[in-house]
Design a protein around this motif. Structure first.
Motif, mmCIF file in Angstrom:
data_model
loop_
_atom_site.group_PDB
_atom_site.id
_atom_site.type_symbol
_atom_site.label_atom_id
_atom_site.label_comp_id
_atom_site.label_asym_id
_atom_site.label_seq_id
_atom_site.Cartn_x
_atom_site.Cartn_y
_atom_site.Cartn_z
ATOM 1 N N ASP A 33 0.840 -1.198 0.000
ATOM 2 C CA ASP A 33 0.000 0.000 0.000
ATOM 3 C C ASP A 33 0.881 1.256 0.000
ATOM 4 O O ASP A 33 1.565 1.558 0.986
ATOM 5 C CB ASP A 33 -0.916 -0.014 1.231
ATOM 6 N N ALA A 34 0.847 2.004 -1.093
ATOM 7 C CA ALA A 34 1.685 3.199 -1.218
ATOM 8 C C ALA A 34 1.288 4.280 -0.222
ATOM 9 O O ALA A 34 2.150 5.036 0.259
ATOM 10 C CB ALA A 34 1.594 3.749 -2.642
ATOM 11 N N ALA A 35 0.023 4.364 0.127
ATOM 12 C CA ALA A 35 -0.424 5.379 1.082
ATOM 13 C C ALA A 35 0.170 5.130 2.466
ATOM 14 O O ALA A 35 0.605 6.065 3.152
ATOM 15 C CB ALA A 35 -1.947 5.410 1.152
ATOM 16 N N LEU A 36 0.191 3.874 2.887
ATOM 17 C CA LEU A 36 0.822 3.540 4.168
ATOM 18 C C LEU A 36 2.304 3.884 4.146
ATOM 19 O O LEU A 36 2.840 4.475 5.097
ATOM 20 C CB LEU A 36 0.654 2.045 4.470
ATOM 21 N N ARG A 37 2.952 3.533 3.046
ATOM 22 C CA ARG A 37 4.381 3.787 2.934
ATOM 23 C C ARG A 37 4.679 5.280 2.929
ATOM 24 O O ARG A 37 5.617 5.749 3.592
ATOM 25 C CB ARG A 37 4.916 3.129 1.657
ATOM 26 N N ASP A 38 3.889 6.058 2.230
ATOM 27 C CA ASP A 38 4.119 7.507 2.171
ATOM 28 C C ASP A 38 3.919 8.158 3.538
ATOM 29 O O ASP A 38 4.707 9.028 3.948
ATOM 30 C CB ASP A 38 3.186 8.150 1.147
ATOM 31 N N ALA A 39 2.865 7.739 4.260
ATOM 32 C CA ALA A 39 2.607 8.316 5.579
ATOM 33 C C ALA A 39 3.722 7.954 6.549
ATOM 34 O O ALA A 39 4.173 8.802 7.347
ATOM 35 C CB ALA A 39 1.263 7.848 6.112
ATOM 36 N N ALA A 40 4.180 6.703 6.486
ATOM 37 C CA ALA A 40 5.272 6.287 7.369
ATOM 38 C C ALA A 40 6.548 7.067 7.060
ATOM 39 O O ALA A 40 7.280 7.478 7.975
ATOM 40 C CB ALA A 40 5.522 4.788 7.207
ATOM 41 N N THR A 41 6.814 7.291 5.779
ATOM 42 C CA THR A 41 7.989 8.079 5.388
ATOM 43 C C THR A 41 7.893 9.496 5.924
ATOM 44 O O THR A 41 8.878 10.071 6.413
ATOM 45 C CB THR A 41 8.128 8.093 3.864
ATOM 46 N N GLN A 42 6.708 10.084 5.842
ATOM 47 C CA GLN A 42 6.513 11.446 6.345
ATOM 48 C C GLN A 42 6.783 11.534 7.846
ATOM 49 O O GLN A 42 7.413 12.472 8.321
ATOM 50 C CB GLN A 42 5.088 11.905 6.048
ATOM 51 N N VAL A 43 6.302 10.546 8.602
ATOM 52 C CA VAL A 43 6.541 10.552 10.050
ATOM 53 C C VAL A 43 8.032 10.393 10.335
ATOM 54 O O VAL A 43 8.580 11.050 11.228
ATOM 55 C CB VAL A 43 5.725 9.450 10.746
ATOM 56 N N GLY A 44 8.702 9.531 9.579
ATOM 57 C CA GLY A 44 10.139 9.372 9.758
ATOM 58 C C GLY A 44 10.894 10.663 9.528
ATOM 59 O O GLY A 44 11.810 11.012 10.282
ATOM 60 N N ARG A 45 10.512 11.403 8.501
ATOM 61 C CA ARG A 45 11.163 12.689 8.223
ATOM 62 C C ARG A 45 10.859 13.707 9.325
ATOM 63 O O ARG A 45 11.712 14.525 9.688
ATOM 64 C CB ARG A 45 10.714 13.210 6.863
ATOM 65 N N GLU A 46 9.640 13.636 9.837
ATOM 66 C CA GLU A 46 9.236 14.541 10.926
ATOM 67 C C GLU A 46 10.115 14.320 12.164
ATOM 68 O O GLU A 46 10.583 15.273 12.789
ATOM 69 C CB GLU A 46 7.771 14.284 11.252
ATOM 70 N N ILE A 47 10.348 13.051 12.503
ATOM 71 C CA ILE A 47 11.197 12.739 13.655
ATOM 72 C C ILE A 47 12.637 13.154 13.390
ATOM 73 O O ILE A 47 13.319 13.705 14.269
ATOM 74 C CB ILE A 47 11.106 11.242 13.983
ATOM 75 N N ALA A 48 13.129 12.910 12.177
ATOM 76 C CA ALA A 48 14.511 13.266 11.840
ATOM 77 C C ALA A 48 14.758 14.764 11.955
ATOM 78 O O ALA A 48 15.890 15.202 12.198
ATOM 79 C CB ALA A 48 14.838 12.789 10.428
ATOM 80 N N ALA A 49 13.713 15.562 11.804
ATOM 81 C CA ALA A 49 13.852 17.020 11.896
ATOM 82 C C ALA A 49 13.816 17.520 13.333
ATOM 83 O O ALA A 49 14.086 18.707 13.574
ATOM 84 C CB ALA A 49 12.738 17.692 11.090
ATOM 85 N N MET A 50 13.490 16.657 14.294
ATOM 86 C CA MET A 50 13.449 17.072 15.694
ATOM 87 C C MET A 50 14.864 17.182 16.251
ATOM 88 O O MET A 50 15.787 16.512 15.769
ATOM 89 C CB MET A 50 12.612 16.076 16.509
ATOM 90 N N PRO A 51 15.088 18.015 17.266
ATOM 91 C CA PRO A 51 16.442 18.183 17.815
ATOM 92 C C PRO A 51 17.006 16.889 18.387
ATOM 93 O O PRO A 51 16.284 16.089 18.981
ATOM 94 C CB PRO A 51 16.242 19.219 18.935
ATOM 95 N N GLU A 52 18.301 16.699 18.223
ATOM 96 C CA GLU A 52 18.978 15.555 18.812
ATOM 97 C C GLU A 52 19.127 15.768 20.320
ATOM 98 O O GLU A 52 19.118 16.904 20.800
ATOM 99 C CB GLU A 52 20.351 15.359 18.173
#
Length: 369
Positions: free
Chosen positions: A338-357
């Protein structure tokens, strides 16, 4: 600066505190972790740890609480207890931790106490010493609600230590991606100690077919086996490779479909980037792991916080929430295609990566002491 970090005696509670603890130590501050029982496994991370409740038995406490409160027990087993059941359980847990944490704090004299929401014993020790506290989120709840529920069942321990209430924390650390849950506090990128184990070479690269990791809880109890048996029953008809992480001995010895393999304790975070998806029991650590890797997940609804966690994943569109018994070939196929699941998961991953270390928060924490 001396920082005492306090956790409930469970692996899933203390391991997510390690990245901030390590960042504090790398910046030159003294760090000491206070926990007990299974939580003492965090010593493998190389950080100093003290057992504040020798002989602690989480299972015995949980059974006792559920037997005394049958209606709450029924709601908890269905995953519909909210914070009430957690308050009853962790109020008792912290009653057993409080004396040891206070004694350790009086001996070690920290300048700052960091504690997770289920370890309010840390706030008791800080209040006794008159030092500031920081709440470190490690769940997909609002930690303020969890603390209120726990403190409501914590009056005897407060009285023992001359307190009638706990002062508010000086700050809080929020690890949930805001698109999933908005937590109060300074945002920080989620991370967790992996708990040791080696990653086999074959898990370091993508397989010929989409790879799906299947994990289970580190806590014994209802639903601890997770979705493994249901996945095995449906796997043969799915065009994917399934890897059972830490299956129980009986399942590991049984005849498995050709596209199902087993592995022992591995650093899950290192295996997820070469995987297509994660199927798990709905624990917060597993959910955050899939979020960080940006892969879709199937989280089974179940006891305690697992229904709440799984439903948050589904509401974000980054995965599927379903009872283990309802896992089917069609659902597992959807998870990997399911591409929609994959796209949403990718977006959340990018969101976390942008948070401060974690290292970026160390100066702010030092300014509190």
């Amino acid at each position: 600066m001396r920082v005492l970090i306090v956790s409930a005696p469970l692996i899933g509670h203390v391991f997510p505190l390690v990245p901030l603890a390590a960042a504090l130590r790398e910046a030159g501050h003294e760090v000491l972790l206070a926990t007990a029982a299974d939580g003492l496994d965090v010593a493998r991370s190389g950080l100093p740890v003290r057992d504040v409740a020798p002989g602690f038995d989480f299972g015995r406490i949980a059974r006792g609480v559920l037997l005394r409160h049958p209606l709450v027990a029924r709601a908890e087993l269905a995953g519909r207890g909210g914070t009430r059941g957690a308050g009853l359980l962790f109020g008792t847990v912290n009653d057993q931790l409080a004396d040891g944490v206070v004694a350790l704090a009086e001996e070690w004299r920290p300048d700052l106490v960091v504690h997770e929401p289920f370890a309010v014993a840390g706030a008791v020790a800080a209040a006794r010493l008159g030092v500031p506290t920081v709440r470190h989120e490690n769940t997909l709840f609002d930690g303020r609600e969890l603390i209120r529920a726990t403190v409501a069942r914590f009056a005897p321990a407060l009285r023992r230590h001359g307190l009638t209430e706990l002062p508010p924390p000086a700050a809080a650390v929020a690890v949930a991606p805001p698109s999933v849950l908005r937590q109060d506090g300074w945002p920080m990128r989620y991370g967790s100690y992996a708990g040791g184990g080696d990653l086999p070479d074959w898990l370091r690269e993508p397989g010929e077919r989409p790879r799906v990791l299947v994990s289970r809880s580190t806590v014994a109890g209802p639903g601890s086996g997770g979705p493994m048996r249901a996945v095995v029953a449906a796997a043969e008809r799915v065009d994917a490779e399934f890897v059972l992480v830490r299956p129980d001995e009986r399942l590991a010895r049984s005849a498995l479909p050709g596209n199902v393999r087993t592995v022992g304790w591995i650093p899950l975070a290192a295996a997820l980037p070469t995987s297509a998806a994660l199927v798990h029991h709905g624990g917060a650590g597993s959910i955050f792991g899939a979020f960080v890797a940006g892969v879709p997940q199937l989280a089974t609804v179940g006891a305690g916080d697992r229904r709440h966690n799984a439903e948050l994943v589904a509401a974000r569109g980054a995965g599927i929430a379903v009872a283990a018994r309802a896992i089917t070939t069609a659902l597992l196929t959807r998870l990997t295609t399911d591409a929609a699941l994959r796209d949403a998961a990718t977006q959340v991953g990018r969101e976390i990566a942008a948070m401060p270390e974690p290292a970026e928060l160390v100066p702010r924490l030092a300014a509190l002491a």
